[in-house]
Design a protein around this motif. Structure first.
Motif: not given
Ligand SMILES: Cc1cc2nc3c(=O)[nH]c(=O)nc-3n(C[C@H](O)[C@H](O)[C@H](O)COP(=O)(O)OP(=O)(O)OC[C@H]3O[C@@H](n4cnc5c(N)ncnc54)[C@H](O)[C@@H]3O)c2cc1C
Length: 405
Positions: A29-31, A67-69, A200-202
């Protein structure tokens, strides 16, 4: 089990799987967790191969459009997370926009303690910088390569079975870091895991006439795109009535989540005048917050807020608010059912949902990835249970992590 024709529905395992070269540390896994693990082990001189089933690094943080670190600090002006996680945060904003408070950029403690060391970033650029970070560490990577099975000797994984454009093959290894987000390696070796619910998130990127006009005036490229969140939040608020809560553990569940997300996004566009908004990017991996986590030797425990753990390999704050700080015990990365496999990222052992909420986010996932990579390198051909947590902590401290609060 048999089909209606009476024929067996299982096929005996093929014996002709080619065996590839052995590696010291195999990362599945490359997360952000997997990349951090691979970098940490490679920097310790180990031969490392990272296997990623997609064709880019970053996992949810890039392909999943998260996209929020979230913060490296405790919320009271103290930085707790450093090392590779901080390298990644800085890499994520190096060539583009950010929302990093000036205090943290200058490495000065914020006058107002609650301004946190966190930032927005551009996902595609982060993915490109992760390629550079990983390869410059000396680790190797194979994309489009799914880990599908393991070969075991007792509680050790001796080979990981992969499937990619070359077909199936087996890779012998000394140690494995499972950073799949789904605990695939632990699951395939029969180690105990627990599951969590997913609403359910999108999350996707969109633009629109208004955003383009705003960006033209502000001359800020980030004003031209918006992160559009659809469906429910992490507590289930906004969950559509006609959509089930998913476990993400079956092909059916993964498929339904993807279809429901895209349906919601299409509806969002259809409800607006034609041509007013358009999606510029949709996620290429399902946005499950939790599927499987390991049953660990010493789970991260929210009730131990502010308390010392003798086996701490790092500490973190709570992204949701200030005041909570947790030390991460080494045993949250190891399973009683596995002697040479470590957990990294959102699959580490947590005593309860609150701990998991703290541990599952990007900065902590990268942090536990780094600790797992160090431990895998230290384990060598031995057992992860014999690794001295203090030795892992010493390296984490040198890298810039706070070990004890
Ligand atoms: C909707 C949503 C919103 C979120 N919001 C935020 C946020 O704002 N800020 C934040 O910091 N965090 C957020 N998070 C959490 C955070 O994004 C993730 O938990 C974190 O990025 C997990 O990193 P990871 O490396 O552990 O796992 P992942 O990012 O899931 O990476 C796992 C990788 O393993 C690969 N993989 C899986 N199975 C296999 C296999 N069999 N073989 C090979 N490769 C495989 C996957 O393709 C993936 O690349 C959010 C999560 C979700 C779902």
């Amino acid at each position: 089990m048999s089909t209606s024709t009476g024929k067996p529905t299982t096929i005996p395992e093929h014996n002709d799987v080619p065996v590839l070269d052995k590696v010291d540390v195999l990362v599945a896994g490359g997360g952000v967790a997997g990349v951090a693990a691979a970098m940490a082990a490679a920097r310790m001189g180990k031969s490392v191969l990272l296997l990623e089933k997609m064709v880019m690094l970053g996992g949810l943080a890039t392909a999943g459009f998260v996209v929020i670190y979230l913060p490296l600090c405790d919320g009271n002006g103290r930085q707790l997370i450093g090392g590779i996680s901080e390298e990644m945060l800085l890499a994520s904003i190096e060539h583009s926009y950010d929302s990093l408070p000036e205090h943290w950029r200058k490495k000065a403690r914020p006058a107002q303690g609650k301004q946190r060391y966190q930032t927005l970033f551009n996902g595609p650029l982060f993915a490109m910088r992760l390629d550079e970070l990983l390869l410059s560490s000396g680790a190797n990577v194979l994309f489009d390569t799914a880990v599908c099975a393991v070969v075991k000797d007792g509680r050790r994984v001796t080979h990981v079975i992969i499937e990619n454009a070359d077909g199936r093959s087996a890779i012998p290894c000394d140690a494995v870091v499972d950073a799949t987000g789904d605990a695939v390696v632990f699951n395939r070796m029969g180690a105990r895991t627990v599951n969590g619910p997913n609403y359910m998130s999108y999350w996707a990127y969109r633009t629109g006439i208004q955003e383009i006009q705003t960006a033209a005036q502000s001359a800020r490229v980030q004003d031209a795109v918006r992160l559009q969140t659809l469906g429910a939040d992490c507590d289930g608020k906004g969950q559509p009535d006609d959509v089930p809560v998913f476990d993400g553990l079956s092909a059916d569940s993964v498929t339904r989540m993807a279809l429901e997300g895209r349906k919601a996004a299409l509806r969002y566009v259809q409800e607006r005048p034609a041509g007013e908004v358009a999606f510029t990017g949709i996620p290429s991996m399902p946005q499950f917050r939790t599927t499987r986590r390991i049953v660990g030797n010493e789970p991260l425990d929210f009730a131990r807020d502010g308390q010392r753990s003798e086996t701490s390999v790092g500490s973190c704050g709570d992204w949701r608010g200030t005041g909570v700080t947790l030390e991460i015990p080494y045993g949250a990365l190891t399973s009683p059912d596995a002697d040479n496999v470590l957990a990294a990222g959102r699959i580490i052992a947590c005593a309860e949902r609150e701990a998991w909420e703290v541990a599952r986010v990007i900065p902590v996932a990268a942090q536990t990835g780094e600790a797992a990579g160090i431990a895998a390198a230290l384990a060598g051909t031995g057992s992860v249970h014999d690794v001295d947590a203090q030795a892992v902590a010493d390296r984490m401290r040198q890298a810039g992590h706070v070990i004890h609060l």
